[in-house]
Write an enzyme that holds these catalytic residues in place. Structure first.
Site, PDB file in Angstrom:
ATOM      1  CB  THR A   3      47.768   0.708  31.181  1.00  0.00           C
ATOM      2  OG1 THR A   3      48.234   1.903  31.063  1.00  0.00           O
ATOM      3  CG2 THR A   3      48.786  -0.291  31.905  1.00  0.00           C
ATOM      4  CE1 TYR A  40      52.479   1.801  31.846  1.00  0.00           C
ATOM      5  CE2 TYR A  40      51.300   1.406  29.555  1.00  0.00           C
ATOM      6  CZ  TYR A  40      51.516   2.122  30.908  1.00  0.00           C
ATOM      7  OH  TYR A  40      50.674   2.939  31.173  1.00  0.00           O
ATOM      8  CB  SER A  80      42.818   6.861  26.870  1.00  0.00           C
ATOM      9  OG  SER A  80      43.258   7.356  28.032  1.00  0.00           O
ATOM     10  CD  GLN A  81      48.589   9.149  26.216  1.00  0.00           C
ATOM     11  OE1 GLN A  81      47.827   8.323  26.676  1.00  0.00           O
ATOM     12  NE2 GLN A  81      49.693   8.710  26.228  1.00  0.00           N
ATOM     13  CB  THR A  83      43.459   4.811  33.404  1.00  0.00           C
ATOM     14  OG1 THR A  83      44.789   5.020  33.415  1.00  0.00           O
ATOM     15  CG2 THR A  83      42.944   3.369  33.722  1.00  0.00           C
ATOM     16  CG  ASP A  84      46.527   8.793  30.815  1.00  0.00           C
ATOM     17  OD1 ASP A  84      47.304   9.142  30.180  1.00  0.00           O
ATOM     18  OD2 ASP A  84      46.503   8.213  31.829  1.00  0.00           O
ATOM     19  CE  LYS A 141      45.392   7.560  35.852  1.00  0.00           C
ATOM     20  NZ  LYS A 141      46.053   7.186  34.525  1.00  0.00           N
ATOM     21  CD  GLU A 182      36.039  35.460  46.318  1.00  0.00           C
ATOM     22  OE1 GLU A 182      36.592  34.621  46.685  1.00  0.00           O
ATOM     23  OE2 GLU A 182      36.631  36.454  45.965  1.00  0.00           O
TER      24      GLU A 182
HETATM   25  N1  DGL Z   1      48.566   6.239  27.931  1.00  0.00           N
HETATM   26  C1  DGL Z   1      47.571   5.819  29.196  1.00  0.00           C
HETATM   27  C2  DGL Z   1      46.161   5.734  28.644  1.00  0.00           C
HETATM   28  O1  DGL Z   1      46.013   5.065  27.646  1.00  0.00           O
HETATM   29  C3  DGL Z   1      47.759   4.734  29.999  1.00  0.00           C
HETATM   30  C4  DGL Z   1      47.001   4.897  31.372  1.00  0.00           C
HETATM   31  C5  DGL Z   1      46.241   3.685  31.524  1.00  0.00           C
HETATM   32  O2  DGL Z   1      45.792   2.920  30.404  1.00  0.00           O
HETATM   33  O3  DGL Z   1      46.351   3.095  32.688  1.00  0.00           O
HETATM   34  O4  DGL Z   1      45.383   6.330  28.951  1.00  0.00           O
END
Ligand code: DGL
Length: 351
Positions: free
Chosen positions: A37, A50, A83-84, A116-117, A189, A310
């Site tokens: 992002t 976006y 990043s996914q 961030t993912d 996250k 357990e």
């Molecule tokens: N598609 C998400 C990623 O690239 C966007 C999230 C982000 O970067 O904040 O991890």
């Protein structure tokens, strides 16, 4: 007479130099850009939707006034992805690039801009595999660069300021987001959309950034970087490790399918204190005999899983405070060393 004048002039020069710091050579910081992002753009400054990963590292740096006063900056575009879609080949490329930058003294610290993912996963992987004590700082943003009150520019300023700080050495990979400094081993996250999206639910942040300076509360208590035993220098691929989620009357179809398709390790995001049902237990019994190794983690974010669980079965190590996604990374690296359960548990106790 002339000699006296020269001695006085030399003394004044030395005195002058002694009460002002020598013009410090700025640290050399390399920014490795991977997308996300922070490199995203929306159609308007207030639109939530976006496209991530569309602007270059040079454009990102240009959005941050004063950042070039912090360090001599170099930007390298490693990739430009959400990043996914992170891949292990990009992980391995990041590790080898950072190792080369530090080994050749081409950088005093590295900043990685990242979606961030999965940022917490890349951070942990690098903390376990880059065998240097120079700073590795990851950052990103929750709002695109085009956004009103974009958070990326200040996050990047703070990340470079931290990487340029002499106090950042030897702390393992870190994430800087929303002024917080978070440790790669326990950060996650924890909010899907808010700019305050990262936390360390068990141990809290390492510290915070203020006026371009780090203020640390604590150090990471686990092995990392120069204390890591994992050398991936010759690795082309990592052992296949997957995660299965625990929930009421879950069946073991997915777990069985993983075991029958080349998976070497499986992390259970168990219910409660890393618990799982009879179907899972039966499949783990079968899979263990065929060489698959299982680690018990929990779908719950706080408390972790210890051996006082357990029905504790010591053939299946417990993750400690590692989240399922962090346990997966550690199990990948552990399996490059051994598939002995006691050895895997030793590794989980130390990293
Ligand atoms: N598609 C998400 C990623 O690239 C966007 C999230 C982000 O970067 O904040 O991890």
């Amino acid at each position: 007479m002339k000699k006296i004048i020269l001695i006085i002039a030399a003394s004044l020069t030395i005195m002058g130099a002694s009460n002002v710091s020598w013009a410090r050579v700025k640290p050399k910081i390399t920014i490795l850009a991977t997308g996300g992002t922070i490199a995203g753009r929306a159609e308007s400054a207030t639109q939530a939707a976006y496209i991530p990963g569309v602007i270059s590292i040079e454009e990102i740096i240009a959005t941050v006034p004063g950042i070039k006063n912090l360090a001599d900056l170099e930007g390298i575009q490693i990739c430009n992805i959400s990043s996914q879609n992170m891949t292990q080949s990009i992980w391995l490329k990041l590790c080898k690039t950072i190792d080369s930058l530090f080994t050749t003294d081409s950088a005093d610290g590295v900043v990685i801009t990242h979606g961030t993912d999965t940022m917490e996963e890349t951070a942990y992987f690098l903390s376990l595999t880059v065998r240097h004590d120079k700073p590795i700082v990851l950052t990103g943003s929750m709002r695109p660069s085009s956004s009103l009150s974009a958070d990326g520019p200040f996050n990047l300023f703070n990340a470079v300021a931290l990487a340029a700080s002499s106090d950042a050495k030897g702390r393992g990979a870190m994430i800087v987001m929303n002024d917080y400094i978070l440790s790669a081993d326990d950060v996650e996250k924890s909010h899907t959309i808010n700019t305050d999206a990262f936390s360390s639910p068990n141990l809290g942040p390492l510290g915070y950034m203020r006026d371009g300076l780090p203020h640390f509360f604590r150090v990471s208590g686990v092995r990392h970087t120069t204390k890591s035993e994992f050398d991936i220098g010759n690795l082309l691929t990592l052992p296949k490790v997957e995660i299965v989620y625990g929930y009421a009357f879950s069946d073991a179809t997915a777990m069985r399918a993983f075991a029958e398709n080349g998976t070497k390790g499986i992390v259970i995001a168990g219910v409660g204190h890393g618990n799982y049902n009879r179907e899972y237990a039966a499949e783990m019994e079968r899979g263990y005999k065929s060489g698959v190794r299982y680690v018990r983690s929990a779908r719950i974010h706080k408390g972790g899983v210890d051996s006082a669980a357990e029905e504790f079965d010591q053939r299946h190590p417990v993750s400690g405070l590692k989240s399922p996604q962090k346990a997966r990374i550690l199990l990948m690296l552990a399996l490059t060393k051994s598939n002995d359960s006691n050895e895997i548990q030793r590794i989980f106790n130390q990293y």
